[in-house]
Design an enzyme around this catalytic site. Structure first.
Site, PDB file in Angstrom:
ATOM      1  CE1 TYR A 182      -3.006  -3.048   0.430  1.00  0.00           C
ATOM      2  CE2 TYR A 182      -3.589  -2.276   2.616  1.00  0.00           C
ATOM      3  CZ  TYR A 182      -3.739  -3.177   1.592  1.00  0.00           C
ATOM      4  OH  TYR A 182      -4.629  -4.217   1.737  1.00  0.00           O
ATOM      5  CG  HIS A 204      -0.529  -8.491   0.169  1.00  0.00           C
ATOM      6  ND1 HIS A 204      -0.216  -7.161   0.081  1.00  0.00           N
ATOM      7  CD2 HIS A 204      -1.886  -8.539   0.066  1.00  0.00           C
ATOM      8  CE1 HIS A 204      -1.322  -6.452  -0.078  1.00  0.00           C
ATOM      9  NE2 HIS A 204      -2.347  -7.262  -0.086  1.00  0.00           N
TER      10      HIS A 204
END
Length: 285
Positions: free
Chosen positions: A52, A110
């Site tokens: 992010y 992730h």
């Protein structure tokens, strides 16, 4: 009692707040304000990721919020491209440094594949190596809980068969219209908490006539219905927003969806992500 005060208990006894704030698409320079606003409203669970690019901002918001660190739950994610032990270990320490909040409450791999090969090749050995680095950090007290994201049953079985710590969490794309029943059952049998990212399907469910009709029955917005749906499945939703009004509204889920409406929502197929299908998780793979 507000949902913001309720918790789940992970398999090793660590408590995690039932509603969290997702921070995907919140820029690093905006993340601190968003985190502080959420915590002021009552949120105690914040989710970020290396991918992010906003760990520094999230950490700044945590440090500046005025709440005791131990009252907050902060998650981040190891970049999906990292599939070896040493790079993973260095990346974990890098997240700790960027966040600068002492320790990480939860860290996830992730995705089981790099994003440019999502649902593609065989990365089983690489995931085992990354998981070993996560286990090391967990044992060292750097991370309180460890888990995975976007893992299918076969990916989970790889970790369960070879790891020394079973994943505490699996964070997946889950929303009304996309309910992975078999994966939910598999995780429940193994006491792996399922987190639901994009519980409103990156906003696409706002245009669903069927979901809107059910929301109107309860006099609530589509986002509130979708968040309540995820909670009644026993999952932990992570709606993402930088808007304080949306944060407040998302936490107003003190109503109950009937069994009949839950059944209807579970059988819906709402997976037309439109322009968002460019992202691997919405690509239909």
């Amino acid at each position: 009692m507000s949902i913001l005060n309720e918790t789940y208990t992970l398999s090793h006894g660590v408590k995690i707040p039932k509603l969290g704030l997702g921070t995907w698409f919140i820029d690093d320079d905006k993340a601190s304000d968003a985190v502080r606003a959420a915590i002021e409203i009552g949120y105690r669970n914040v989710d970020t990721a290396q991918a992010y690019g906003n760990e520094r901002g999230v950490g700044a918001g945590i440090r500046a919020c005025g709440e005791a660190r131990e009252s907050l739950f902060v998650s981040t994610k190891l970049a999906a491209e990292i599939k070896d032990h040493d790079t993973a270990a260095a990346a974990i320490d890098n997240s700790l440094a960027k966040l600068d909040i002492g320790y990480i409450d939860l860290m996830l791999i992730h995705a089981p594949q790099p994003w440019d090969d999502f649902r593609g090749g065989d990365y089983a050995e690489g995931n085992r190596e990354a998981w070993r680095a996560m286990e090391d950090a967990h044992k060292a007290g750097k991370i309180r809980a460890i888990g995975v994201s976007n893992f299918l049953q076969t990916d989970l079985e790889n970790i369960l068969a070879h790891g020394t710590v079973a994943p505490h969490v699996n964070q997946v794309l889950l929303h009304a219209g996309n309910t992975p029943e078999e994966l939910l059952a598999f995780c429940a049998e193994r006491n792996i908490l399922v987190q639901a990212y994009s519980p409103i399907a990156h906003g696409t469910l706002l245009d669903s006539r069927r979901i809107t009709a059910i929301a109107e029955k309860y006099g609530v917005s589509v986002p509130r219905l979708c968040i309540r749906y995820a909670l009644q499945l026993g999952t932990q939703p992570l709606p993402k927003t930088a808007n304080p009004e949306h944060m407040r509204s998302n936490a107003e889920v003190g109503f109950e969806i009937s069994e009949a409406d839950m059944a209807a929502l579970r059988t819906l197929d709402e997976r037309d992500y439109g322009e968002h299908a460019v992202f691997p998780v919405y690509s239909g793979k």
